[in-house]
Write an enzyme that holds these catalytic residues in place. Structure first.
Site, PDB file in Angstrom:
ATOM      1  CB  SER A 280      -9.646 -51.797  16.917  1.00 33.48           C
ATOM      2  OG  SER A 280      -9.413 -51.732  15.651  1.00 33.48           O
ATOM      3  CD  GLU A 291     -11.284 -68.768  14.226  1.00 30.43           C
ATOM      4  OE1 GLU A 291     -12.377 -68.329  13.611  1.00 30.43           O
ATOM      5  OE2 GLU A 291     -10.227 -68.555  12.980  1.00 30.43           O
ATOM      6  CE  LYS A 305     -12.773 -48.634  14.778  1.00 27.66           C
ATOM      7  NZ  LYS A 305     -12.285 -49.473  13.816  1.00 27.66           N
TER       8      LYS A 305
END
Length: 463
Positions: A280, A291, A305
């Site tokens: 999460s 990224e 998740k």
């Protein structure tokens, strides 16, 4: 500080995630109709009316995703306690071992410490059930239990021939949510155990407490998540961070959320550790970091998740935790059921060692790696032989470092054998089963007054 895969007792649910808001709903003795309407309006996917017409909240939510649940006031308090690191247990940190489950550290003043449990002890039996070959998760479920109840343990301890049997009463323990230390070679280590209310404040303090750090390792292993704003704040510790994540609710287009800049930063090369139990909010941060190339990720692919839960509270104190959105990386990459893949895949429980080694070697640019020394004795002495006669009159003892990977620098003594040879002796025995690196920095001069041209290092494992 040696800290491999870390587990608390009892292990709070790995999937604690996001509490972005708590909306109030009208309540009655049975808030069933309110629950039905909240699901119709806010649940991330459409739900058939046949499901909504079930007779209890539990019967309805069991047909939703695993993270949507109706909680009593007591259950909700337990949920919040888990995020804030208030747990019920005996106060030990564990990892798997061939003889059972090893205690890697003991929580100060906790039940285990008072009972005499020590780091290095191996728990072999819980309530008569053997732990050899069992996972840490199994041990956690067996050792954990309600407050004020007792658990019977059998332990093995180095230097003792007979097993130790003890009974310990489980208690409420408030854990440190942020842990920090300086690893050998001036590598700052910060572990975040949950995305709790004060996490950003505590991480800022941790960075300030390590001003000489020449690299950083940020540990999110086994971190099941927490509050959504803390994920934004954690991303803001990386100097070049812009985006934090995207959120898409049932209705509407994805909304982008930016990183929340912090007063202190990870201003040196940084690694981020994750594993299969990083979930999460941990995955939010990991996805944003990867990224935007803010740090190098080490470990294993995270849990996967990628959903967000909202809390709807009722006047009787009960709460509906409902999945209301999915989240994505700042650039739109999905996380749910996929996870975040590290840049460097490591074996389980080797994440910290591998990262620490890479940080050190990254600092020692141009050093020559000597052949690895494997399975050395804990009392090993190291001979350093130079290829030319040396001037040892002004011996710089700081030119030698023995560093435990994932831990601190080990103190050594240096003795001159002859004009080419030194003996390096650790002041304390090496730790069995652990890894070290011995570095010789180019600070010495030969009899011709020429300085060493190149540093060297050698990797070491202890049997």
């Amino acid at each position: 500080m040696k800290n491999n895969s870390r587990w608390l007792l009892p292990l709070f649910a790995m999937l604690f995630v996001l509490l972005p808001f708590a909306a109030s709903a009208s309540a009655s003795a049975e808030p069933l109709e309110d629950i039905r309407q909240l699901i119709r309006n806010y649940y991330v996917d459409d739900v058939p009316e046949s499901v909504l017409q079930q007779e209890t909240a539990q019967e309805i939510t069991k047909h939703l995703d695993p993270y949507s649940v109706y909680m009593s006031a007591k259950e909700y308090q337990g949920f919040v306690n888990g995020i804030e690191q208030r747990i019920i247990g005996i106060g030990v940190v564990l990892k798997e071992d061939v003889k059972g489950i090893k205690v890697t550290s003991v929580i100060p003043k906790g039940p285990a410490e008072r009972a005499g449990i020590q780091p290095g002890d191996v728990i072999t039996h819980v309530e008569g059930r053997g732990l050899v070959g069992k996972s840490v998760q199994t041990a956690v479920s067996w050792i954990g239990g309600p407050e004020s109840t007792t658990v019977s343990l059998v332990l093995e301890r180095a230097g003792q021939t007979k097993p130790i049997t003890m009974s310990i009463t489980r208690e409420v323990i408030t854990m440190a949510n942020v842990e920090s230390t300086m690893l050998g070679g001036n590598i700052g280590y910060i572990r975040l155990n949950s995305f709790a209310t004060e996490s950003a404040t505590e991480v800022n303090q941790a960075i300030q407490s390590l001003p000489s750090a020449e690299g950083w390792i940020v540990d999110l292993r086994n971190n099941g998540g927490g509050y959504i704003t803390v994920a934004q704040e954690m991303t803001g510790f990386f100097p070049k961070a812009v985006g934090a994540f995207r959120i898409k609710e049932k209705q509407g287009k994805p909304i982008s959320y930016k990183a929340i800049a912090q007063p202190n930063k990870f201003s040196a090369p940084t690694h981020l550790l994750i594993n299969a139990y990083s979930a999460s909010a941990s995955e939010m941060v990991a996805a944003a970091v990867k990224e935007q190339k803010l740090a190098t990720l080490y470990g294993q692919t995270s849990y996967g998740k990628g959903t967000m839960q909202s809390m709807f509270d009722f006047t009787d104190g009960s709460v509906l935790k409902l999945t209301t959105a999915r989240f994505y990386s700042p650039g739109g990459q999905a996380v749910d059921k996929i996870g975040v893949k590290p840049d460097v895949i490591t074996e389980k429980e080797a994440e910290l060692e591998v990262s620490h080694h890479a940080q050190l070697v990254g600092k020692w640019q141009g050093y020559k790696a000597f052949p690895k020394l494997s399975k050395v004795a804990t009392t090993k002495k190291f001979t350093v032989e130079m290829n030319a006669a040396m001037n040892w009159n002004n011996l710089d003892k700081g030119a030698v470092q023995l560093i435990q990977l994932g831990g601190a620098e080990s103190a050594v003594t240096i003795e001159v054998t002859d004009d080419r040879t030194l003996t390096v002796t650790p002041k304390k025995p090496l730790v069995s089963g652990e890894s070290y690196v011995l570095a010789i920095h180019p600070r010495w001069k030969g009899n011709n007054d020429h300085s060493m041209k190149q540093g060297i290092y050698v990797d070491i494992t202890v049997k």
